[in-house]
Structures are given as C-alpha cells and as structure tokens.
Design a protein around this motif. Structure first.
Motif, PDB file in Angstrom:
ATOM      1  N   PRO A  36       9.146  12.464  19.192  1.00 15.26           N
ATOM      2  CA  PRO A  36       8.977  11.746  17.652  1.00 15.26           C
ATOM      3  C   PRO A  36       7.699  12.907  16.689  1.00 15.26           C
ATOM      4  CG  PRO A  36       6.802  10.788  19.031  1.00 15.26           C
ATOM      5  CD  PRO A  36       8.091  11.601  19.282  1.00 15.26           C
ATOM      6  N   ILE A  73      -7.539  -2.821   4.912  1.00 14.71           N
ATOM      7  CA  ILE A  73      -6.942  -3.093   5.772  1.00 14.71           C
ATOM      8  C   ILE A  73      -7.587  -4.477   5.922  1.00 14.71           C
ATOM      9  CG2 ILE A  73      -5.821  -3.907   7.615  1.00 14.71           C
ATOM     10  CD1 ILE A  73      -6.800  -0.430   8.642  1.00 14.71           C
ATOM     11  N   ILE A 125       0.813  -1.530   0.065  1.00 12.40           N
ATOM     12  CA  ILE A 125      -0.263   0.237  -0.063  1.00 12.40           C
ATOM     13  C   ILE A 125       0.896   1.217  -0.248  1.00 12.40           C
ATOM     14  CG2 ILE A 125      -2.060   1.430   1.215  1.00 12.40           C
ATOM     15  CD1 ILE A 125      -2.677  -1.593   2.686  1.00 12.40           C
ATOM     16  N   ASP A 169      -0.906   4.986   9.103  1.00  8.24           N
ATOM     17  CA  ASP A 169      -0.132   3.532   9.745  1.00  8.24           C
ATOM     18  C   ASP A 169      -0.490   3.047   9.120  1.00  8.24           C
ATOM     19  OD1 ASP A 169       0.620   5.073  12.294  1.00  8.24           O
ATOM     20  OD2 ASP A 169      -1.310   4.394  13.232  1.00  8.24           O
ATOM     21  N   ILE A 170      -1.328   3.116   7.295  1.00  6.33           N
ATOM     22  CA  ILE A 170      -1.734   1.888   7.248  1.00  6.33           C
ATOM     23  C   ILE A 170      -0.744   1.765   5.438  1.00  6.33           C
ATOM     24  CG2 ILE A 170      -3.755   1.206   5.362  1.00  6.33           C
ATOM     25  CD1 ILE A 170      -5.825   3.239   6.627  1.00  6.33           C
ATOM     26  N   ILE A 171       0.202   2.830   5.060  1.00 10.51           N
ATOM     27  CA  ILE A 171       0.803   3.083   3.822  1.00 10.51           C
ATOM     28  C   ILE A 171       1.911   2.721   4.864  1.00 10.51           C
ATOM     29  CG2 ILE A 171      -0.620   4.857   2.215  1.00 10.51           C
ATOM     30  CD1 ILE A 171       1.211   6.593   3.916  1.00 10.51           C
ATOM     31  N   GLU A 172       2.633   1.791   3.569  1.00 11.92           N
ATOM     32  CA  GLU A 172       3.919   1.100   4.245  1.00 11.92           C
ATOM     33  C   GLU A 172       5.374   1.776   3.425  1.00 11.92           C
ATOM     34  OE1 GLU A 172       3.792  -3.024   2.795  1.00 11.92           O
ATOM     35  OE2 GLU A 172       5.706  -3.216   3.662  1.00 11.92           O
ATOM     36  N   TYR A 212      -7.215  -6.392   2.177  1.00  8.87           N
ATOM     37  CA  TYR A 212      -5.841  -6.395   1.360  1.00  8.87           C
ATOM     38  C   TYR A 212      -5.424  -7.529   2.134  1.00  8.87           C
ATOM     39  CZ  TYR A 212      -0.943  -4.276   1.476  1.00  8.87           C
ATOM     40  OH  TYR A 212       0.231  -4.842   1.496  1.00  8.87           O
ATOM     41  N   ALA A 213      -6.128  -7.405   3.282  1.00  4.81           N
ATOM     42  CA  ALA A 213      -5.259  -9.141   4.328  1.00  4.81           C
ATOM     43  C   ALA A 213      -5.423  -9.864   3.635  1.00  4.81           C
ATOM     44  CB  ALA A 213      -5.798  -8.532   5.917  1.00  4.81           C
ATOM     45  N   GLN A 229     -13.803   6.047   7.636  1.00  3.01           N
ATOM     46  CA  GLN A 229     -12.948   5.222   8.992  1.00  3.01           C
ATOM     47  C   GLN A 229     -14.106   3.615   7.998  1.00  3.01           C
ATOM     48  OE1 GLN A 229     -11.334   5.003  11.618  1.00  3.01           O
ATOM     49  NE2 GLN A 229     -10.725   3.496  11.104  1.00  3.01           N
ATOM     50  N   GLU A 231       8.846   3.088   8.074  1.00  2.00           N
ATOM     51  CA  GLU A 231       8.677   2.970   9.002  1.00  2.00           C
ATOM     52  C   GLU A 231      10.678   3.998   9.082  1.00  2.00           C
ATOM     53  OE1 GLU A 231       8.348   1.075  11.824  1.00  2.00           O
ATOM     54  OE2 GLU A 231       7.513  -0.011  10.962  1.00  2.00           O
ATOM     55  N   ARG A 275       9.729   7.401   9.569  1.00  2.05           N
ATOM     56  CA  ARG A 275       9.449   7.651  10.770  1.00  2.05           C
ATOM     57  C   ARG A 275      10.065   7.844  11.940  1.00  2.05           C
ATOM     58  NH1 ARG A 275       4.445   6.171  13.857  1.00  2.05           N
ATOM     59  NH2 ARG A 275       5.831   4.968  15.527  1.00  2.05           N
ATOM     60  N   ASP A 281     -11.384   0.910   7.376  1.00  3.04           N
ATOM     61  CA  ASP A 281     -11.202  -0.430   7.914  1.00  3.04           C
ATOM     62  C   ASP A 281     -11.545  -1.926   6.666  1.00  3.04           C
ATOM     63  OD1 ASP A 281     -11.086   0.238   9.906  1.00  3.04           O
ATOM     64  OD2 ASP A 281     -13.242   0.079  10.505  1.00  3.04           O
TER      65      ASP A 281
END
Lengths: 119, 304
Positions: free
Chosen positions: B269, B172, B31, B194-197, B175-176, B165, B214, B217, B169
């Motif tokens: 952060p 996610i 994603i 928190d959804i996009i990689e 997609y899983a 939302q 990641e 961040r 939901d």
C-alpha cells in the motif's frame, strides 16, 4: 493501521476478532464510534463505517440510547465465516510458498504433523 | 452538503496566478485536508474563503453567500493562521478573551482545559511568547471556538510532537461530540492521514487531487521486483514514480492492476504522504515538460 485494506474494514475486523476470542462476549456492549475514533486516532466517520458494516452483517445491533451490542449467535456465525475463508487466507499462500521451496502437499502435511508433535 | 464552494476561482498578483481557475467544495461536518507545497496557493485559497481577499475572478460561497465583509457568515468561520499577529499590548489572555467575544459557540471550560494542557502562560505578552506557545494560542482558539467552519493553516510551527498529538486527540474527540467542518492545511501529511476524510491537493495554483481518503488509499500501490515483471504488472497504468537498481525496479502506479501475476513481486500500500508527494512531482514534471510552469519549483524539488 497501515495495511492496504480500507480503514473501516480493519476496524470491523478487530471487533470481529474480539467477538471470536471472547473478549467481547455476546450481549455485551461494543465500543462506540467515538471511543473507536479516539483510541485508533481516526476520523469518527471511518469508525462509524466499520460499525455499520458489522450491523449490516448481523454482528452488532443497536439498543436505543444505550449503544451497540453483540447479538446472541454472533460468535458462531463469525467462526463459520472465518472457517470458510481459512483455505483461501491460509492454505493457499502456505502451499504457494511450499511450491517455491520445492515441497509438495505431502511434505507440508508431514511438517504439520511433526510440528504438532513438538508442541 | 457543501458549506463552502469555490467555482472557477482565480487570484492574480501581478503576473503570478497564486490560485488558477480552482473549483472545490468543503462538505458539511467533514474534516478536510488541504495539502500542497509551499507557495502552491493553499493560504491564498483560505484567505479568499474567509473573506480576507477578493478573487480576481470566479465565485466563492460560504453558507451560500459571498463571505467578503459579510459579518453573519464570518462569525461562523474561524481561521487560524500560521502568521497570526496580535496587538503589541496583548497578553495571551486577551487573545482568548477576544475570541470568546467573536465566536458564539465559544466553550470557556474547554479553553481553560486546553490552556492547562498546552501550558500556555496567560499573563505573558503575546510578543514574548515562544513560537510554540504562539501556535498553541491559535490551536486553543480554533478548538474552543467550535465554529461551524474552522480552518487551521499550518497551526503547528514550533509545537513539539507531544503538543501536536494533544491537538489531534482533542480535535478527534471534540469533533466527534460537536461535528463541524474542519480544514487542516499541513505538510505533516502522515500525522493527519487517518484523521482527514477528504483530501484536496493544490499545486501551482491548481487542484491536482480531490477525493475521499478512502478512495485515495485504494487508488495506488507500490510494486517492486524484477524489472520485467514490474513492467508487465504496471503495463497500461499511469506510473507516478519509478526507481531502478540493477535489474530491480520499484514503481508507484495509480490504479491497482488486477488479475495479474504477482508471484515474484512485492505489492504494498501507498501512504497518503507518498501519494501526494509523487502526484505533485508528476504534475510538476509534466508542467516543466510543456514549458507551462510559472517559475516556481523545478519538478523535482523536495517536499517541505
């Protein structure tokens, strides 16, 4: 989920906490990657990284076709590891703040004793 | 593995370079967030990689092929546009039926459930639908199509927080179960952080950020405290943003200085939104300073 550490690490730690407090007993099934992703509203790949870290640490193992499980001895292993980290995580910041407030270690010990007696 | 690649792609409209020598990849079953200010070039880039426009120069590849007028490639690509138009005679049901014919992986049960959840009136003429209902048509098609490459370009206009939302939901969860390559282009960065990689940021037609969420961040921190201590802490690091108040300073530094005294400082952060906004402003200011801008934005413009 908003502290500075990587999300997958926070996911791993939450599962560790559940193992320590017994809500996730040994030989029980841990939440799946997809369950974690849906619950925390995060990318499933992130959740998978969290799970993989626990597997690498020997705190989860895979039962083929069933899911991830908590192995026997996981809780003891975790408690030991957290005890080792206790000084760095809790005592060091406690003493640093005490110093700022002009208290020495003796003062802190007395406070701990007094606090314990109050409980 | 890369399923979409842009290499040195430029798209010119008259004197304006909407996309200027851009290279990036979309990786299989990830994603992606494609972020940037209005007019930054996001939609132009997406139109090129869905074969709706031809680049002025450079190479676009989707599943290794040129997507332009390539039916085989395009049946595997679903592009949900903010400005999608439907024929005047269409009722909402027709739009879904058309999508069911075009996309081989279409899941009718899933589409039915989504229609129910988004309360889409299937018998209403599309042009009579509210802005939010029109957006939900796009969202339902984008999800139920299960296309190997799915792009959502600002799919939310008029959708309320509850509906958004519900979209996240379902995205996610589905997609899983059915991993695929997804692109979310949005201004609501905090909602998708928190959804996009993987995050790609375009500004003035150029890529200014292209990295995993990641990594991003851990790439920047906000530091606040007495000015002197803040300056010592951030010395040698790129300061993307700075605010001063009396003897107190707050900076956003890229890179996380280690082994420095933080006793009098607050180190926090940085949210993805903060990082994207400040990086964009930083690049805008640098461009304005060198007189290299193409007339859009003034380096301090609001993010919207």
């Amino acid at each position: 989920m908003d502290d500075a550490r990587p999300l997958f690490q926070q996911i791993a730690e939450q599962i560790e906490d559940s193992i320590i407090d017994g809500s996730l007993p040994e030989e029980s099934r841990a939440p799946s990657t997809n369950e974690l992703a849906a619950f925390h509203r995060i990318n499933p790949a992130t959740a998978a990284n969290g799970i993989n870290q626990l597997v690498a640490d020997g705190l989860l193992y895979k039962k083929r076709g069933v899911g991830m499980f908590v192995p026997a001895g996981a809780r003891e292993k975790l408690v030991e590891r957290r005890q080792e980290a206790f000084g760095r995580s809790y005592i060091a910041p406690l003493l640093a703040e005490a110093r700022r407030l002009e208290m020495d270690a003796e003062d802190v010990k007395k406070m701990i004793d007094a606090w314990r007696d109050d409980q | 593995m890369s399923v979409v690649s842009l290499r040195g792609v430029t798209k010119r409209y008259g004197d304006t370079r909407a996309v200027d020598d851009v290279s990036f990849d979309l990786h299989e079953n990830r994603i992606h967030g494609l972020l940037g200010r209005n007019g930054a070039g996001k939609s132009t880039a997406m139109r090129m990689l869905t074969g709706q426009e031809v680049p002025t120069s450079g190479q676009v590849r989707v599943f290794g092929e040129n997507p332009y007028e390539n039916a085989d490639v395009l049946s595997r690509v679903c592009f949900i546009k903010e400005s999608q138009r439907y024929p005047d005679i269409f009722v909402a049901r027709h739009a879904l039926e058309a999508a069911a014919m075009v996309f081989p992986n279409w899941d009718q049960d899933f589409a039915d459930r989504l229609v129910e959840e988004f309360r889409l009136p299937l018998k209403s003429r599309v042009r009579k639908l509210s802005r939010g209902q029109l957006s939900s048509v796009g969202v339902i098609i984008g999800l139920a199509a299960r296309a190997p490459v799915t792009l959502f370009d600002e799919p939310y206009l008029g959708l309320d927080a509850v509906a958004r939302q519900a979209f996240y939901d379902h995205l996610i969860a589905d997609y899983a179960e059915h991993p695929r390559t997804i692109v979310l282009s949005t201004h609501l960065i905090d909602e998708v952080a928190d959804i996009i990689e993987h995050v790609t940021v375009i500004d003035r037609g150029r890529i200014v950020m292209d990295d995993s969420s990641e990594n991003l961040r851990s790439q920047a921190v906000t530091v606040s405290g007495p000015t002197k201590a803040v300056e010592q802490f951030s010395d040698g690091h790129e300061v993307l943003h700075r605010e001063d108040l009396g003897g107190f300073t707050r900076v956003l530094v890229s890179g996380v200085p280690t082994g420095r005294d933080t006793a009098s400082l607050q180190v926090e952060p940085v949210s993805l939104q903060q990082l994207v906004v400040r990086t964009t402003q930083f690049h805008d200011a640098a461009l304005a300073g060198s007189g290299n801008g193409n007339g859009k934005g003034n380096g301090k413009g609001a993010w919207s």
